[in-house]
Motif scaffolding. Structure first.
Motif, PDB file in Angstrom:
ATOM      1  N   ASN A  11       0.819  -1.206   0.000  1.00 45.81           N
ATOM      2  CA  ASN A  11       0.000   0.000   0.000  1.00 45.81           C
ATOM      3  C   ASN A  11       0.858   1.264   0.000  1.00 45.81           C
ATOM      4  O   ASN A  11       0.586   2.199  -0.730  1.00 45.81           O
ATOM      5  N   CYS A  12       1.931   1.291   0.805  1.00 53.91           N
ATOM      6  CA  CYS A  12       2.779   2.493   0.882  1.00 53.91           C
ATOM      7  C   CYS A  12       4.234   2.238   0.493  1.00 53.91           C
ATOM      8  O   CYS A  12       5.011   3.176   0.380  1.00 53.91           O
ATOM      9  N   GLY A  13       4.608   0.982   0.309  1.00 56.92           N
ATOM     10  CA  GLY A  13       5.966   0.651  -0.095  1.00 56.92           C
ATOM     11  C   GLY A  13       6.969   0.556   1.038  1.00 56.92           C
ATOM     12  O   GLY A  13       8.152   0.321   0.806  1.00 56.92           O
ATOM     13  N   SER A  14       6.532   0.724   2.268  1.00 60.33           N
ATOM     14  CA  SER A  14       7.462   0.688   3.397  1.00 60.33           C
ATOM     15  C   SER A  14       8.157  -0.667   3.512  1.00 60.33           C
ATOM     16  O   SER A  14       7.546  -1.717   3.318  1.00 60.33           O
ATOM     17  N   HIS A  15       9.435  -0.613   3.835  1.00 63.09           N
ATOM     18  CA  HIS A  15      10.277  -1.806   4.018  1.00 63.09           C
ATOM     19  C   HIS A  15       9.817  -2.560   5.262  1.00 63.09           C
ATOM     20  O   HIS A  15       9.655  -1.976   6.327  1.00 63.09           O
ATOM     21  N   LEU A  16       9.622  -3.879   5.119  1.00 62.06           N
ATOM     22  CA  LEU A  16       9.185  -4.710   6.240  1.00 62.06           C
ATOM     23  C   LEU A  16      10.240  -5.707   6.684  1.00 62.06           C
ATOM     24  O   LEU A  16      10.103  -6.320   7.736  1.00 62.06           O
ATOM     25  N   GLY A  17      11.257  -5.910   5.885  1.00 59.05           N
ATOM     26  CA  GLY A  17      12.280  -6.904   6.199  1.00 59.05           C
ATOM     27  C   GLY A  17      12.550  -7.773   4.995  1.00 59.05           C
ATOM     28  O   GLY A  17      12.575  -7.283   3.869  1.00 59.05           O
ATOM     29  N   HIS A  18      12.695  -9.066   5.230  1.00 56.29           N
ATOM     30  CA  HIS A  18      13.009 -10.011   4.159  1.00 56.29           C
ATOM     31  C   HIS A  18      12.197 -11.288   4.339  1.00 56.29           C
ATOM     32  O   HIS A  18      11.736 -11.590   5.435  1.00 56.29           O
ATOM     33  N   VAL A  19      12.056 -12.030   3.262  1.00 60.92           N
ATOM     34  CA  VAL A  19      11.383 -13.326   3.322  1.00 60.92           C
ATOM     35  C   VAL A  19      12.425 -14.401   3.035  1.00 60.92           C
ATOM     36  O   VAL A  19      13.325 -14.206   2.212  1.00 60.92           O
ATOM     37  N   PHE A  20      12.292 -15.508   3.756  1.00 61.04           N
ATOM     38  CA  PHE A  20      13.207 -16.635   3.593  1.00 61.04           C
ATOM     39  C   PHE A  20      12.375 -17.873   3.298  1.00 61.04           C
ATOM     40  O   PHE A  20      11.347 -18.103   3.933  1.00 61.04           O
ATOM     41  N   PHE A  21      12.810 -18.652   2.339  1.00 59.03           N
ATOM     42  CA  PHE A  21      12.093 -19.849   1.920  1.00 59.03           C
ATOM     43  C   PHE A  21      12.920 -21.097   2.243  1.00 59.03           C
ATOM     44  O   PHE A  21      14.142 -21.056   2.240  1.00 59.03           O
TER      45      PHE A  21
END
Length: 123
Positions: free
Chosen positions: A102-112
């Protein structure tokens, strides 16, 4: 455009001055400059509600259900994100970076592939 992120492509818009007024200095650094919060420092690291959701600090867009949060090594961890119809509320950028759609704010990273959750994802 801030750094390598073009925030103008996201629906929720504030001027840089408005973002700086709304967020603390540290929140601005993490959310708008793609910084990293120190491990264990987040206000929700040890908060595991049974109901509700976690929303973006920048725009209050719902991101993750409280039901998918799990313990991790110092940062909040979630196994899947909210969708509205076919729209995922969490976006994926370069190098596994996740952001608010929605706003593009950084949330971190995703790991698979870590086998820490049913979805085999850790946001």
């Amino acid at each position: 455009m801030v750094g390598r992120v073009d925030f103008s492509k996201y629906p929720y818009q504030l001027s840089d001055a408005e973002w700086r007024a709304k967020l603390t200095k540290e929140e601005y650094h993490v959310l708008r400059q793609c910084g990293t919060e120190a491990p264990g420092k987040g206000e929700f690291c040890k908060f595991f509600p049974k109901t509700g959701h976690f929303a973006c600090k920048g725009c209050n867009f719902p991101l993750y259900s409280s039901a998918v949060k799990f313990k991790d090594h110092g940062w909040d961890a979630y196994s899947k994100c909210y969708y509205t119809d076919d729209l995922c509320h969490v976006g994926l950028r370069e190098r596994g970076e996740v952001c608010c759609n929605n706003c593009g704010s950084h949330l971190g990273h995703v790991f698979f592939g870590e086998r820490q959750s049913d979805t085999n994802e850790r946001h």
